[in-house]
Design a protein around this motif. Structure first.
Motif, PDB file in Angstrom:
ATOM      1  N   LYS A  47      38.494   7.586  42.496  1.00  0.00           N
ATOM      2  CA  LYS A  47      39.565   7.500  43.495  1.00  0.00           C
ATOM      3  C   LYS A  47      39.027   7.065  44.856  1.00  0.00           C
ATOM      4  N   SER A  48      37.965   7.742  45.288  1.00  0.00           N
ATOM      5  CA  SER A  48      37.386   7.373  46.586  1.00  0.00           C
ATOM      6  C   SER A  48      36.857   5.947  46.546  1.00  0.00           C
ATOM      7  N   THR A  49      36.280   5.595  45.406  1.00  0.00           N
ATOM      8  CA  THR A  49      35.768   4.231  45.241  1.00  0.00           C
ATOM      9  C   THR A  49      36.890   3.218  45.441  1.00  0.00           C
ATOM     10  N   LEU A 159      44.458   7.489  52.621  1.00  0.00           N
ATOM     11  CA  LEU A 159      44.181   8.907  52.814  1.00  0.00           C
ATOM     12  C   LEU A 159      43.408   9.431  51.616  1.00  0.00           C
ATOM     13  N   ASP A 160      42.157   9.795  51.860  1.00  0.00           N
ATOM     14  CA  ASP A 160      41.300  10.263  50.782  1.00  0.00           C
ATOM     15  C   ASP A 160      41.263  11.786  50.776  1.00  0.00           C
ATOM     16  N   GLU A 161      42.067  12.388  49.921  1.00  0.00           N
ATOM     17  CA  GLU A 161      42.154  13.853  49.842  1.00  0.00           C
ATOM     18  C   GLU A 161      42.274  14.443  51.242  1.00  0.00           C
ATOM     19  N   ALA A 162      43.130  13.817  52.051  1.00  0.00           N
ATOM     20  CA  ALA A 162      43.141  14.115  53.473  1.00  0.00           C
ATOM     21  C   ALA A 162      43.497  15.568  53.796  1.00  0.00           C
TER      22      ALA A 162
HETATM   23 MG   LIG Z   1      36.624  11.457  46.180  1.00  0.00          MG
END
Ligand SMILES: [Mg+2]
Ligand SMILES: Nc1ncnc2c1ncn2[C@@H]1O[C@H](COP(=O)(O)OP(=O)(O)O)[C@@H](O)[C@H]1O
Lengths: 255, 282
Positions: A47-49, A159-162
């Motif tokens: 996901k972050s990738t 938004l990364d797991e914001a």
């Molecule tokens: Mg991540």
């Protein structure tokens, strides 16, 4: 409807001394202008990738990404990031923190400063402009972080797991708050999370990724019957549980 | 507890009217602090008085241990001869120069190592060896290369404090949250901006820490240097005093050294507070 983001058959393989890590495989989807997309998937599925690829911080090993028709080839200012923690700098005041992005882009002018002040006024942080992050509550800090991102006029928000660093109560409130701001500013947003409820409560569409290598398992159109949609009111909608169960099954979570 | 009581309780903690209990607590705190400080001073005074009295009564031999009155006399003599401030000045100057050079060069080299992955990997074994090597062993080498003089002493000081500074600052860089760097990069920040906007300010505590350690190390470097070079300075006085069995001179120099080192350490503490206040760090 205009297309904001096109992710075309994107694959990402990391090279490490221990071997290749296939993080994403043939991920293909589009995001419409003004849409709120949530991507859920187990931790480590890429996901972050995916967000790093969209922001241009990473280059895909296969496929291409377009933001409003322009191909992304390197770090681009079209995307604004919000990360798990607010990452306000303790050594800067709130106003200085909010100006960080424009300062890095060497775009600070009196007008920009006025704009920052207006943002702080609109979102209730004006009295805190000369305070330091540690003097603010978690919710206010997250709001300041969002304003910092908005100051650079990004075309889309990533938004990364914001919200996942916040405790549950605060998180519900902050999610509502941030969602309202994003809608008010008419921004297109992509949120990744491993929290199914959070995804359904905010998203127009939920994309479910599989275990690594992340491939798209299914895309859900979320339509909820609630009076005025907000993450909190969404949770009251009758369809909420249905979506939750569907996505839960799709994610195939074992313990 | 009712809501009303709770509110007044909370207000008492932050606003002017303090409860009797809190006032009592504050008084107790103050008393305890005063007691500690008083005892500290008393111990010092007692030590000096004991030293003086025991030496006067010939229970300890003042020829070997010296005594406070003799230390004072020695200071007066040195002053009368006009060399007191020369020796103090030389030593302090060497220390300050060595200290500043060590800190500035250390930070610069740490930045260079962070900047180039290749450079950093190449230098790693050398840093490990240099860090574990007793730098004092290099003293004679510096003197032969540079000549017996203040420059050799400063280089000695540098050798002792530099590696520690590099490692400490680098440690600060490495421990900076990678997401903070990602944030700057996502705004289109260059490597240089990552350095100035995040790494250096985030490593400020490490840099100050390195400064504090360096104060001590710089004195070691300078005194060792003066031992070896022996021309002037407090280290020279100590070596000279030892050689001609003038323990008064040795003790006097040690006492002056203790005062000077403490002052310099306090200087760093004030510098830290000044920077914190100026940039209004919390
Ligand atoms: Mg991540
Ligand atoms: N820079 C990298 N080098 C090698 N592997 C990486 C790197 N970044 C992430 N990975 C691997 O890629 C996979 C996906 O990571 P990530 O995108 O962070 O997942 P998620 O955000 O969904 O938890 C993980 O298995 C992770 O270990």
């Amino acid at each position: 409807m205009q297309i904001a983001v096109e992710v075309c058959n994107v694959s990402m393989t990391y090279q490490t001394p221990e071997g290749e890590i296939h993080a994403l495989k043939d991920v293909d989807f589009t995001v419409n202008d003004g849409e709120f997309i949530c991507i859920v998937g187990p931790s480590g599925c890429g996901k972050s990738t995916l967000l790093s690829l969209i922001s241009g911080l990473l280059k895909p090993t296969g496929g291409a990404i377009y933001i409003y028709g322009d191909r992304i080839t390197g770090p681009s200012r079209k995307a604004g990031y919000m990360l798990q923690k607010d990452h306000l700098f303790e050594w800067r005041t709130i106003l200085q923190n909010v100006l960080l992005g424009v300062e890095i882009q060497r775009a600070v002018t009196p007008q920009v400063k006025e704009k920052a002040i207006r943002f702080l006024e609109t979102y209730g942080l004006y009295e805190f402009r000369d305070k330091y992050p540690s003097q603010l509550s978690g919710g206010m800090r997250q709001r300041a972080a969002l304003i910092r991102t908005l100051m650079t006029d990004p075309e889309i928000l990533l938004l990364d797991e914001a919200f996942s660093a916040l405790d549950y109560q605060t998180r519900l409130a902050v999610t509502d708050d941030i969602y309202a701001i994003i809608k008010k500013e008419n921004k297109t947003a992509i949120l990744v999370t491993h929290d199914i409820s959070e995804a359904i409560s905010m998203a127009d569409r939920v994309i479910v990724l599989s275990h690594r290598p992340g491939v798209i398992k299914k895309i859900y159109n979320i339509s909820l019957t609630c009076h005025k949609r907000s993450p909190l009111s969404s949770r009251e909608a009758p369809e909420f549980r249905f979506y939750f169960q569907e996505i839960w099954k799709e994610l195939d979570i074992h313990v | 507890m009712s809501e009303h009581e709770f509110q007044t309780g909370a207000a008492a903690a932050t606003e002017a009217p303090i409860s009797a209990e809190h006032a009592r607590y504050l008084r107790k705190l103050k008393r305890e602090k005063a007691a500690v400080r008083l005892t500290q001073i008393l111990v010092l005074v007692l030590l000096f008085v004991l030293w003086e009295v025991l030496a006067d009564a010939r229970i300890i031999d003042p020829f070997i241990t010296s005594q406070p009155s003799r230390v004072l006399d020695t200071i007066k003599t040195l002053y009368a001869e006009g060399v007191l401030f020369k020796h103090i000045g030389i030593t302090c100057l060497e220390t300050v120069i060595g200290f500043l050079l060590g800190t500035v060069l250390g930070v610069l080299i740490a930045v260079a190592l962070w900047w180039s992955q290749f450079f950093s990997q190449v230098s790693e074994p050398y840093l490990v060896v240099l860090n574990s090597l007793p730098k004092i062993a290099l003293g004679p080498v510096f003197i032969v290369w540079i000549g017996a003089g203040p420059v050799a002493i400063i280089v000695m000081t540098l050798a002792i404090s530099l590696i520690v500074t590099i490692l400490e600052v680098l440690n600060g860089f490495v421990n900076t949250d990678p997401d903070k760097i990602k944030l700057v990069r996502s705004f289109g920040g260059t490597k240089c901006q990552v350095l100035t906007k995040v790494l250096l300010p985030a490593s400020f505590p490490n840099i100050i820490n390195a400064l504090k350690v360096n104060v001590g190390l710089s004195w070691v470097g300078v005194i060792v240097g003066e031992f070896l070079v022996s021309k002037a300075g407090l280290g020279y006085l100590i070596v000279y005093g030892g050689q001609v069995f003038k323990l008064d001179l040795v003790m006097t120099s040690v006492v002056i050294l203790a005062v000077a080192a403490t002052l310099m350490y306090q200087g760093v503490v004030y510098f830290e507070q000044w920077v914190l206040k100026r940039s209004r760090f919390i």
